[in-house]
Write a protein that holds these residues in place. Structure first.
Motif, short mmCIF file in Angstrom:
data_model
loop_
_atom_site.label_atom_id
_atom_site.label_comp_id
_atom_site.label_asym_id
_atom_site.label_seq_id
_atom_site.Cartn_x
_atom_site.Cartn_y
_atom_site.Cartn_z
N ARG A 30 32.49 52.58 38.80
CA ARG A 30 33.09 52.09 40.04
C ARG A 30 32.30 50.86 40.45
O ARG A 30 31.09 50.94 40.67
N GLU A 41 31.35 45.93 48.86
CA GLU A 41 30.82 46.31 50.18
C GLU A 41 31.89 46.22 51.27
O GLU A 41 32.63 45.24 51.36
N GLN A 85 45.39 39.86 61.77
CA GLN A 85 46.29 40.92 61.30
C GLN A 85 46.80 41.77 62.47
O GLN A 85 47.92 42.27 62.42
N ASN A 93 43.30 35.45 55.56
CA ASN A 93 42.19 34.73 54.89
C ASN A 93 42.51 33.24 54.78
O ASN A 93 41.68 32.39 55.08
N TYR A 118 48.61 47.41 54.78
CA TYR A 118 47.58 46.64 54.08
C TYR A 118 47.64 46.93 52.57
O TYR A 118 47.61 46.01 51.74
N GLY A 149 34.65 41.74 53.06
CA GLY A 149 35.84 40.93 53.40
C GLY A 149 36.38 40.14 52.20
O GLY A 149 36.85 39.03 52.36
N ARG A 178 35.62 36.80 45.74
CA ARG A 178 34.56 37.57 45.09
C ARG A 178 34.27 37.08 43.66
O ARG A 178 35.18 36.67 42.95
N LYS A 200 48.51 44.45 49.35
CA LYS A 200 47.67 44.26 48.16
C LYS A 200 48.50 44.45 46.89
O LYS A 200 48.30 43.77 45.90
N GLN A 253 37.68 55.58 48.65
CA GLN A 253 37.52 55.26 47.23
C GLN A 253 36.08 55.45 46.79
O GLN A 253 35.82 55.92 45.69
N THR A 310 47.11 40.46 55.22
CA THR A 310 45.70 40.29 54.84
C THR A 310 45.45 39.02 54.03
O THR A 310 44.39 38.40 54.13
N SER A 358 39.47 51.60 39.31
CA SER A 358 39.95 50.56 40.22
C SER A 358 41.46 50.39 40.07
O SER A 358 42.00 50.58 38.99
N SER A 359 42.10 50.01 41.17
CA SER A 359 43.54 49.69 41.10
C SER A 359 43.75 48.20 40.95
O SER A 359 44.88 47.74 40.99
N ASN A 360 42.66 47.45 40.83
CA ASN A 360 42.79 46.00 40.85
C ASN A 360 42.59 45.41 39.46
O ASN A 360 41.46 45.38 38.95
N HIS A 402 30.19 41.10 49.04
CA HIS A 402 31.63 41.14 48.80
C HIS A 402 32.41 41.46 50.06
O HIS A 402 33.63 41.57 50.02
N LYS A 457 39.66 42.90 38.68
CA LYS A 457 38.29 43.35 38.42
C LYS A 457 38.10 43.55 36.92
O LYS A 457 37.06 43.22 36.36
N1 LIG Z 1 39.40 39.55 54.14
C1 LIG Z 1 39.72 40.83 54.18
N2 LIG Z 1 38.99 41.70 53.47
C2 LIG Z 1 39.31 42.99 53.51
C3 LIG Z 1 40.39 43.47 54.28
N3 LIG Z 1 40.45 44.82 54.13
C4 LIG Z 1 39.44 45.15 53.29
N4 LIG Z 1 38.75 44.06 52.91
C5 LIG Z 1 37.65 43.95 51.97
O1 LIG Z 1 38.17 44.11 50.67
C6 LIG Z 1 37.16 44.60 49.80
C7 LIG Z 1 37.76 45.68 48.95
O2 LIG Z 1 38.81 45.14 48.24
P1 LIG Z 1 40.19 45.87 48.03
O3 LIG Z 1 41.24 44.80 47.89
O4 LIG Z 1 40.40 46.93 49.09
O5 LIG Z 1 40.07 46.65 46.69
P2 LIG Z 1 39.53 46.15 45.32
O6 LIG Z 1 38.03 46.28 45.42
O7 LIG Z 1 40.07 44.81 44.98
O8 LIG Z 1 40.20 47.18 44.33
P3 LIG Z 1 39.88 48.73 44.11
O9 LIG Z 1 38.86 48.75 43.01
O10 LIG Z 1 41.15 49.37 43.72
O11 LIG Z 1 39.31 49.25 45.40
C8 LIG Z 1 36.04 45.08 50.68
O12 LIG Z 1 34.96 44.20 50.54
C9 LIG Z 1 36.60 45.00 52.10
O13 LIG Z 1 35.61 44.59 53.03
C10 LIG Z 1 41.15 42.54 55.02
O14 LIG Z 1 42.14 42.87 55.67
N5 LIG Z 1 40.77 41.23 54.95
#
Ligand SMILES: Nc1nc2c(ncn2[C@@H]2O[C@H](COP(=O)(O)OP(=O)(O)OP(=O)(O)O)[C@@H](O)[C@H]2O)c(=O)[nH]1
Ligand SMILES: [Zn+2]
Length: 497
Positions: A76, A80, A136, A146, A210, A121, A156, A214, A97, A142, A177-179, A119, A182
């Motif tokens: 994982r 942050e 928002q 930005n 939200y 935001g 990131r 994504k 998560q 979201t 991860s769903s992304n 990381h 990454k």
């Molecule tokens: N700028 C911004 N950052 C956000 C928002 N909500 C969550 N985050 C940040 O997004 C980061 C997490 O990214 P996510 O897009 O939730 O998930 P991911 O890490 O890309 O993918 P997973 O591995 O599936 O969790 C964290 O650092 C959060 O602080 C938002 O509305 N705006």
């Protein structure tokens, strides 16, 4: 002990540089500054603290022997999120998560959580994220929030995480991860991603929009998908002799379908297989599910059907329904909750609905008798009860002499009636008294008891039964534990002993 690189006299102990392909890029190096133990709810992790060459501090939680592991190591790579991880925010799914990944790694016995600082935001920083939240709040999504603040949608980079993996001796990972970005980022940094799968974390009312954004705008997997689609050509460098092609793995939906078909699924490690495999492959099994507060109440004193457990437990209940042929409830549940008892939160067929009603108290207008959604069996001791509709079969419960059936014999009789009708897989779903009566009668093979971390002090009691014949009154069946969001489901195996 910890010092900024270059600021002190002590030499750095390790320095790892990650290059993208053969290019000499501005590489990020990491220094391992401290190693200690971190006992958690999930496991006792080895925790290593790193500082990268930009001065950002990260931690890696390591479980088991990961250095040079022959199999891909569960990873994982967590961004942050103060609001989600520490403050329990429901605006995002980060906290859940993080907990789910620690639980997953603890269960697997081997794995790494890299908690990537800087990381916040999606790389724009905490206060900028809060400004984005404020936009928002006014309806901006979201991504646009930005952009409106002059930031990229996602700022990131994952170089430090890749460098930490090198330091830990991890070359091949199974990424939680769903992304897909990454995965592509790691691949581009010469970390082999053998597969990627999402964590089984549910959308909630507060974060559904939200998460939907994504998926729609940031290429996150659809809910429940755990695939590894090939990366887009632009993000995958061609000069990568060491990066292996990504394999596509079974999605949650595919695994779920194989469980519904009663086939032992290919991946014994998959969360759904671990949870439901034993149930899916048994031709005859009687299980019960009950949700209660930590102090043992299923709802408030008014009995108004407040649900004490969260949406993951709710989905778990629907999965159990989908895996059985019949779902049994006591008459009080029908009178108080008027439930539908159908499968709605997952794929699967509705079981036959069974109302256990020794005294014929159920109203003929109850949904299970009138909604036509699935067939219903009305089991009653009252000989004058007639079916309210074509969907309903009435079966009269009677003792050997034709008189009322003794309460202790009802559970066994119910199971026998259902088996006669070819319904071998049975779920007893509530309420507390009905589940307790099946337990006390020794009619259950498995009990799923989900406990919510709340205290109610009073209300409608959950499990209550006389000691199961043991001299101490304490019964210790084999158990498995499943984390369902904030709730804990304990699965008791009652089939032995
Ligand atoms: N700028 C911004 N950052 C956000 C928002 N909500 C969550 N985050 C940040 O997004 C980061 C997490 O990214 P996510 O897009 O939730 O998930 P991911 O890490 O890309 O993918 P997973 O591995 O599936 O969790 C964290 O650092 C959060 O602080 C938002 O509305 N705006
Ligand atoms: Zn978050």
């Amino acid at each position: 002990m910890s010092r900024h690189p270059g600021a002190g006299t002590q030499p750095m102990r390790r320095r790892v540089v990650v290059h993208e392909g053969t290019d000499v890029l501005p590489a990020v190096a990491v220094e391992r500054v401290a190693s200690t133990w971190l006992p958690t709810d999930h496991a006792r992790f080895r925790m290593h603290g790193f500082r990268d060459s930009n001065g950002v501090e990260h931690v890696a939680l390591v479980h088991g022997d990961v250095a040079g592991a022959p199999d891909p190591v569960l990873l994982r790579m967590h961004s942050e999120c103060l609001t989600g991880d520490a403050l329990g925010s429901r605006r995002c799914d980060c906290g859940e998560q993080l907990q789910a990944s620690m639980a997953r790694i603890a269960a697997a016995g081997v794995g790494v959580v890299i908690y990537v600082r800087g990381h916040e935001g999606r790389g724009i920083g905490l206060l900028e994220k809060l400004r984005a939240y404020a936009l928002q709040d006014r309806g901006v999504d979201t991504v646009d929030a930005n952009l409106a603040l002059g930031h990229p949608a996602d700022a990131r980079t994952f170089d430090a995480a890749a460098a930490i993996l090198r330091d830990l001796g991890v070359q091949r990972v199974d990424l939680l991860s769903s992304n897909p970005l990454k995965e592509h980022a790691l691949t581009a940094l010469n970390v082999e991603v053998s597969r990627r799968r999402g964590l089984d974390v549910l959308d909630r009312a507060d974060n559904a929009a939200y998460l939907e954004t994504k998926r729609r705008r940031m290429s996150h997997d659809a809910a429940g998908r755990t695939s590894s689609p090939p990366p887009p050509p632009s993000s995958k460098p061609t000069s990568h002799p060491t990066s292996a092609p990504t394999t596509t793995t079974a999605t949650d939906a595919e695994v779920w379908r194989s469980l519904l078909a009663g086939r032992p699924a290919a991946d014994p490690d998959h969360e759904l297989v671990r949870r439901y495999g034993p149930l899916a492959t048994a031709p005859r099994v009687v299980v019960a599910q009950l949700a209660q507060s930590a102090d043992g109440f299923i709802t408030s004193a008014a009995g108004t059907g407040d649900v004490v457990t969260g949406p993951e437990d709710h989905r778990h209940l629907h999965r159990l329904r989908a895996l059985v042929d019949a779902v049994v409830v006591g008459v009080t549940t029908v009178v108080v909750d008027d439930p539908r008892l159908t499968v709605r939160e997952t794929e699967g067929d509705d079981p036959v609905r069974v109302v256990l009603d020794p005294h014929g108290r159920a109203p003929r207008t109850a949904g299970v008798f009138t909604d036509g959604l699935a067939p219903t069996l009305w089991l009653t001791g009252r000989p004058d009860v007639r079916p309210p509709s074509d969907q309903v079969e009435v079966v009269h419960l009677a003792g050997p002499d034709g008189g009322p059936l003794a309460a202790a014999r009802v559970p066994g009789a119910v199971v026998a009636i259902l088996r006669e009708r070819g319904r071998g897989r049975v779920l007893v779903e509530g309420g507390g008294r009905t589940v307790s009566s099946f337990l006390a009668a020794g009619a259950l093979d498995r009990l799923y008891l989900t406990t919510a971390p709340i205290l109610m002090g009073g209300g409608v009691p959950g499990l209550r039964f006389e000691a199961l014949g043991s001299r101490t009154g304490i019964h210790r069946p084999t158990v498995r534990r499943h984390l369902l969001g904030a709730d804990t489901c304990t699965e008791f195996d009652l089939s032995v002993g």
